[in-house]
Structures are given as structure tokens and as C-alpha cells.
Design a protein around this motif. Structure first.
Motif, PDB file in Angstrom:
ATOM      1  N   TYR A   1       0.820  -1.218   0.000  1.00  0.00           N
ATOM      2  CA  TYR A   1       0.000   0.000   0.000  1.00  0.00           C
ATOM      3  C   TYR A   1       0.850   1.262   0.000  1.00  0.00           C
ATOM      4  O   TYR A   1       0.329   2.350   0.138  1.00  0.00           O
ATOM      5  N   GLY A   2       2.144   1.089  -0.145  1.00  0.00           N
ATOM      6  CA  GLY A   2       3.038   2.248  -0.146  1.00  0.00           C
ATOM      7  C   GLY A   2       3.630   2.492  -1.518  1.00  0.00           C
ATOM      8  O   GLY A   2       3.311   1.781  -2.470  1.00  0.00           O
ATOM      9  N   PRO A   3       4.483   3.488  -1.620  1.00  0.00           N
ATOM     10  CA  PRO A   3       5.006   3.880  -2.923  1.00  0.00           C
ATOM     11  C   PRO A   3       6.163   3.010  -3.420  1.00  0.00           C
ATOM     12  O   PRO A   3       6.462   3.028  -4.613  1.00  0.00           O
ATOM     13  N   ARG A   4       6.794   2.256  -2.519  1.00  0.00           N
ATOM     14  CA  ARG A   4       8.001   1.549  -2.948  1.00  0.00           C
ATOM     15  C   ARG A   4       7.667   0.258  -3.691  1.00  0.00           C
ATOM     16  O   ARG A   4       6.647  -0.371  -3.439  1.00  0.00           O
ATOM     17  N   SER A   5       8.547  -0.116  -4.615  1.00  0.00           N
ATOM     18  CA  SER A   5       8.290  -1.323  -5.399  1.00  0.00           C
ATOM     19  C   SER A   5       8.628  -2.553  -4.560  1.00  0.00           C
ATOM     20  O   SER A   5       9.466  -2.513  -3.671  1.00  0.00           O
ATOM     21  N   ILE A   6       7.957  -3.644  -4.891  1.00  0.00           N
ATOM     22  CA  ILE A   6       8.140  -4.885  -4.136  1.00  0.00           C
ATOM     23  C   ILE A   6       9.536  -5.449  -4.389  1.00  0.00           C
ATOM     24  O   ILE A   6      10.232  -5.873  -3.460  1.00  0.00           O
ATOM     25  N   ALA A   7       9.951  -5.419  -5.647  1.00  0.00           N
ATOM     26  CA  ALA A   7      11.239  -6.017  -6.004  1.00  0.00           C
ATOM     27  C   ALA A   7      12.373  -5.326  -5.258  1.00  0.00           C
ATOM     28  O   ALA A   7      13.301  -5.973  -4.762  1.00  0.00           O
ATOM     29  N   ALA A   8      12.282  -4.002  -5.150  1.00  0.00           N
ATOM     30  CA  ALA A   8      13.367  -3.239  -4.537  1.00  0.00           C
ATOM     31  C   ALA A   8      13.422  -3.445  -3.030  1.00  0.00           C
ATOM     32  O   ALA A   8      14.422  -3.126  -2.391  1.00  0.00           O
ATOM     33  N   THR A   9      12.353  -3.987  -2.443  1.00  0.00           N
ATOM     34  CA  THR A   9      12.312  -4.078  -0.992  1.00  0.00           C
ATOM     35  C   THR A   9      12.435  -5.507  -0.463  1.00  0.00           C
ATOM     36  O   THR A   9      12.343  -5.728   0.741  1.00  0.00           O
TER      37      THR A   9
END
Lengths: 425, 228
Positions: free
Chosen positions: B114-122
């Protein structure tokens, strides 16, 4: 948001479907059977339509066929004007049609008579079709052995004939049939060709007044007309029936498809004036086709509408289960909201689930439908055609069912107060 | 003193539309400084939960201002509050509130959805956070396969994933036995020592004593605020 995040959401959303396999499968069943029956109904409709097209298309939609019909005779023999019953289309009609009606490409005469065919001591009651060479081409009557009738046969008044392969068996001919002599009315006709095994279906047979039997013999038109004339006398167990029909059939082909109906109307007027006793029948394949197509379409719509009811029931099933799921997962919704999910995220989550259920259900439904069609065609012999458009249509409908049935539960889930949802046990 | 993370100024909360309305919070003034560890105690019905809901941006104040990181959020819309919950607040619940059908790793990932960051990057970050609560070998397990203490540690990892300024813990040890309670509280102590602001609601004086400051709530008013 990037698509990958959506994928991740979808993937996690599917977890809850996989987590309750029984519920998911049962929910899916409604859509499976709904789509299956829509596919089956569309396939049967399309099959019927294709058969119709084949059947009537065989007659040629640019053609108009005129058949002679024996009019009702007065029962009392004394009232009959002549011992020979004379009716139907005459050479004069044929000439008038060719001379006065515009836009006619050709008007092929056909003379039909019942004859006894002998081969040695074998005898077959056959129907003799005296036709012009173009006739066989026009109706795709192709020979599998030998050759077709030609213009030269017609000009030379040759005694040749083209027969159906079924007749060979009846006459006991098992060797090469080409050049075989057949005795028809004390005259010898030689077989020059055998027609490919293929017969006219339903309506086409009736329109061309062809027997269902295999005993059709095609002979050059002029040979019969010049040698036998138009009268035919049949003796049957003490009674004698004499008929004089000049032309049993005229097959007219019109140059321009747009003019078929106009030409048919003109023919109608002409024949009505010449034959007040209505001893003819005008068959316009184009007209029949459009009538039958209209009927077929109404029928198709009715079938699909009935099948759609089961899809509707499937959709209600999904909505019902999803509403229960929303209640069951109120706590999860609260948690997600606390962790930052906005209303649209919750809506997306539940819609993902319903669309997944309905789309997978739809895909399985297509397979079920295809299977159902196979079973139906196998056991009933109906013709069916599964078209790509029907598959796309039913898959889209099932997706739409998923969206529509998911909207209310999803909105309800998103509308929950996060605090109350969190406290829900 | 550092700038306050939380600043409640004359906050009132009423429930119900018609008079007599239920007056739950009656003029709360509370500041929590950055890096401070505050516990809120009180009997049931004292308004603890209501206060926590307000602090957690799950609800709006009826009157007064709530400044979170200097922004007045008391009139924020539902979507704006969701964004704040996602980015600025980490929740730790009494009953863990993990999503049962998702693995440990996926539960930790949920706030990222639900946030702005991408899944892959996190992905890397998720592993790191799970490691920091000591559950690396459990990341593919389902919550049902974990003990209560482990579940609460997953919940803490989830609360930390977006690196929030404020951790809100609601009776974090209420469902745990003494041994695991100690583990979880130690973990919270560590987080505090790393410089995070922590607000913990509890009815247990022992637990409350671990914080720097105790706020006692009675009948919707703060009756005692001082060093624990």
C-alpha cells in the motif's frame, strides 16, 4: 503504482482462494456450468445455422427454382377433361421467361420421368433427370468416375447417362461401370460417369424435388426430349396413368444478387397469369435462407438467454459467498486498513478474488461446454460449431459476472470502519 | 528537548450524533518527543483504546488538534489517514493480527503493497527486518506454525518495514506468557534504544515501568503524567 505490485496483490489475493479449496471450487461451479451451457447453446445454434447455410447455399442463393406440381384433380373420373393429365410449366413459359424477364443469366430446363431400368435380368425403378450439362455443375454434382454430361452429348442426342453409385449395387454391377449399357424404355444408354457419393440434404432435396433414394439417373436433356417427348404413361396394377408435363423444373440463375427478389416477383406474376390453377411452385433460396436465418436467430437468442440464467445464478452464488467471506475476514480487512490500505485497495483485493473465481470458472466452463457439445453431437447427431467469438463472448460474460457480483461485497468490505473491523472477533 | 512526534492539544472525542453524546476524551494534552518511550495506562473504559485509535490515525478527533510530526492530521481524509498509517506509524497489536493465509515474509510485505516503494526493490529489506527480529529461518512459515512470541516478533517486523517515526503498541504482551513477554519487551526496548518513539498501551504496571514516562488515564482525562 507499478504493475508488479498489482501482481503481488493478485498473488496474495489468490492465497485466500487456495486456502479454502472446497469453497472456491463450489463457488466456481455456478460459473462453470453457466459458461458451459452458454458455449453449448451457442455451438448448437451455430451448427444449425451452418447446416442451414450449407443446405440452402447448395441451391445457390442467386438461383430461383420453379417446380411443376400436380394440381388437385376432380375425384370423379367423368369430370376429367382429358385422360392425360397435363399440367405444369410449359415450353411457352420457358420461352417467355427467357425473352421477357431481364437479368436472367440462364434458365435451365429439367424434365423428370419415372422409368424402369434394366440390366440383364436386374430391374430398378429409377427417376430419370433430363438435364442440360450446366445443371450438374450448378449443383456441384461431380462425378467420381468417368465424366459429366457435355454439350456434345446434348447436340448429338447421345444415349449416355450419369448415375449414382448406389445404383451400381442395385443393378449388380461390380466391375468398372464406365461404358456399361443400361436398358431404359427399350433403349440402351451407356454409363459415362458415376456421381460422387453425396446427396442433397433436407430442404435442398425438397426444393429440387430429388428423391431420397439413390436411383437417380441424369441424361442429356435433348436426348430424352427428342426421343421420348414429354408424355409418360405408367401402368400399375390395372390402372394407367398418363401425364404430360413439358418441364418439371426450371432452374433460373440471376446475374445480379440484388435482383433475385425482384426477378422472383416478376416470375411470380408471369406464372400466375399463365397458370391460374397454381400447378407450379416458386422456390427462392435467398428468401428461404433469410427467413430461416431469422427464425434461427430468434431460437439462438432464446437458447442463450436460458443458458444465461444459470450464469446469473452462478454470479449470485459468488456474491453470496463473497459477502460471507467479507464477514469472516472483517478482522483481516481491519488489519490491512491499519497497515495503510486505502478503500480502493480493499475493493481491488475482493474484486481480484471474484474475477479470478469467475475467470477460472469461465475457462473451465469453456472446456465443459466443448465436452458437452462433443457428447451431444455424438449421441444426437446434431451439428454444432464452437466459434472463437462464442468462446470470447462467454469468457467476457463470466469476467463481467465476477466484477458485478464482486462489487457489492467489495464495497461493503471497504466501507467497514477500521476500528470496528479490528475489534471484530 | 527534541521536537515532539506527537502533540495532542485539547483533544476531545465524542461518540454518537444526538445528545447526550458519549464524551470519552475530555481535553487531552500530550506531547511525545522524538525517541521517547511512553506508556499509557488506565482501567478499561478510561479511554485508552480511543486515545490509541486517535494516535494511530484510525479515527479523527472531535475537537482539538493532533499534530503528528508537526502536521495537523485531525481533519485528514480517509485516504490521507491511510497514507499516514502506512508510512509514519507501526502498529503492534495484542492479538498479533497477522494474516493467516500469508507466510511470515508476505505478512511483513503487506504494508509495502500500500506504499510507494516497489516490491522487487524491498525484498532485501524484508529479509533484513525479519532477520533483525530473529526469524530468518521462519520466513516461509505460516502464522499458524509459529508460537505466540514468534508471531508478535513477525508483527513487530511488519511494523518496522516502512521505518515509521512512531511505534504504537496495544497491550503487546497481553496474549503472551511471562517468558515470551520478556523477549518481546526486550525487543521493544532495543527499538527504543535505536532511537524510535514508542507509545505503549498497557494495564500492567510492571510493563509500564519499563518506559521512560507513564501517562495514567482516568475517565478521559490524564490524571498522572510523570517519569515511570
Amino acid at each position: 503504482m507499478i504493475p508488479q505490485k498489482h501482481l503481488e496483490m493478485v498473488r496474495m489475493g489468490l492465497r485466500s482462494l487456495v486456502g479454502y479449496p472446497m469453497r472456491t471450487v463450489l463457488t466456481m461451479l455456478g460459473v462453470v456450468f453457466g459458461v458451459g451451457s452458454v458455449i453449448a447453446m451457442l455451438a448448437l445454434g451455430a451448427g444449425a445455422e451452418r447446416e442451414l447455410l450449407q443446405e440452402i447455399g447448395r441451391l445457390g442463393i442467386q438461383n430461383i427454382i420453379i417446380n411443376s406440381i400436380k394440381p388437385e384433380e376432380p375425384k370423379d373420373a367423368a369430370q376429367r377433361s382429358n385422360w392425360i393429365s397435363s399440367y405444369g410449366i410449359t415450353f411457352k413459359d420457358h420461352r417467355q421467361i427467357v425473352d421477357t424477364i431481364p437479368g436472367i443469366e440462364r434458365a435451365l430446363p429439367v424434365h423428370v420421368s419415372k422409368k424402369t431400368v434394366w440390366h440383364g435380368s436386374r430391374r430398378v425403378e429409377a427417376t430419370l433427370y433430363a438435364v442440360t450439362p450446366e445443371h450438374l455443375d450448378m449443383f456441384d454434382l461431380n462425378t467420381s468416375f468417368g465424366r459429366n454430361l457435355t454439350h456434345l452429348d446434348d447436340v448429338k442426342l447421345s444415349r449416355v447417362c450419369v448415375i449414382r453409385s448406389g445404383m451400381l449395387k442395385e443393378l449388380g454391377i461390380y466391375q468398372d461401370p464406365i461404358g456399361f449399357p443400361l436398358n431404359i424404355d427399350n433403349e440402351t444408354f451407356y454409363v459415362v460417369g458415376v456421381l460422387a457419393e453425396d446427396s442433397f440434404l433436407g430442404y435442398a432435396r425438397k426444393a429440387l424435388s430429388v428423391d431420397a433414394k439413390s436411383s437417380e439417373i441424369y441424361v442429356p436433356y435433348s436426348s430424352i426430349l427428342m426421343r421420348h417427348g414429354t408424355r409418360s404413361i405408367t401402368r400399375r396394377s390395372g390402372s394407367t396413368e398418363a401425364t404430360d408435363v413439358e418441364l418439371n423444373q426450371v432452374v433460373i440463375s440471376v446475374t445480379d444478387l440484388d435482383q433475385v427478389l425482384v426477378t422472383a416477383r416478376m416470375l411470380g406474376t408471369l406464372l400466375e397469369r399463365n397458370h391460374p390453377n397454381k400447378d407450379y411452385e416458386l422456390v427462392v433460396p435467398l428468401e428461404v435462407l433469410s427467413q430461416r436465418q431469422k427464425t434461427q436467430q430468434v431460437f439462438n437468442i432464446a437458447l442463450v438467454a436460458i443458458a444465461s440464467i444459470s450464469l446469473l445464478v452462478g454470479g449470485i452464488g459468488i456474491a453470496n459467498i463473497m459477502l460471507a467471506t467479507v464477514t469472516e475476514r472483517t478482522k483481516e480487512i481491519g488489519v490491512r486498513r491499519a497497515l495503510g490500505a486505502r478503500r480502493h485497495h480493499i475493493i481491488a483485493q475482493f474484486l481480484t478474488e471474484t474475477i479470478t473465481i469467475s475467470t477460472i470458472g469461465g475457462a473451465i466452463g469453456v472446456l465443459v461446454g466443448v465436452g458437452l457439445v462433443q457428447v451431444l453431437t455424438f449421441f444426437t447427431g446434431w451439428s454444432a460449431a464452437i466459434t472463437l467469438s462464442s468462446v470470447i463472448l462467454s469468457l467476457s460474460i463470466s469476467m463481467a459476472v465476477g466484477i458485478i457480483s464482486g462489487i457489492y461485497p467489495a464495497r461493503r468490505a471497504a466501507g467497514l470502519d477500521p476500528i470496528a473491523a479490528l475489534r471484530h472477533e | 528537548m527534541k521536537a515532539p512526534v506527537i502533540s495532542l492539544q485539547g483533544v476531545h472525542k465524542y461518540y454518537g450524533e444526538q445528545e447526550p453524546r458519549l464524551h470519552v476524551l475530555k481535553g487531552i494534552d500530550l506531547d511525545v518527543a522524538e525517541g521517547e518511550y511512553v506508556s499509557i495506562t488506565g482501567t478499561s473504559g478510561s479511554g485508552k483504546s480511543t486515545l490509541l485509535n486517535l494516535l494511530g490515525c484510525l479515527d479523527n478527533t472531535s475537537d482539538g488538534a493532533y499534530l503528528l510530526n508537526g502536521r495537523d492530521v485531525s481533519s485528514f481524509s480517509d485516504d490521507e489517514l491511510s497514507k499516514i498509517r502506512n508510512e509514519d506509524i507501526g502498529f503492534i497489536f495484542q492479538s498479533f493480527n497477522l494474516i493467516p493465509q500469508l507466510t511470515v515474509f508476505e505478512n511483513v510485505q503487506v504494508p509495502l503493497l500500500y506504499g510507494p516503494r516497489s516490491i522487487a526493490a524491498t525484498t532485501h529489506l524484508c529479509h533484513e527486518v525479519i532477520e533483525s527480529v530473529g526469524l530468518s529461518d521462519r520466513s516461509e512459515h505460516l502464522p499458524s506454525e509459529l508460537s505466540g512470541g514468534e508471531c508478535q516478533r513477525v508483527a513487530i517486523a511488519r511494523a518496522l518495514i516502512n521505518d515509521p517515526a512512531l511505534l504504537l503498541a496495544d497491550e503487546p504482551t497481553g496474549n503472551l506468557d511471562t517468558g515470551t513477554s520478556e523477549e518481546v519487551l526486550t525487543l521493544i526496548d532495543e527499538l527504543h534504544q535505536q532511537g524510535r518513539s514508542v507509545v505503549m498501551i498497557t494495564h500492567d504496571p510492571e510493563v509500564a515501568n519499563r518506559s521512560q514516562r507513564r501517562v495514567d488515564l482516568r475517565d478521559g482525562v490524564i490524571v498522572e503524567a510523570g517519569a515511570a
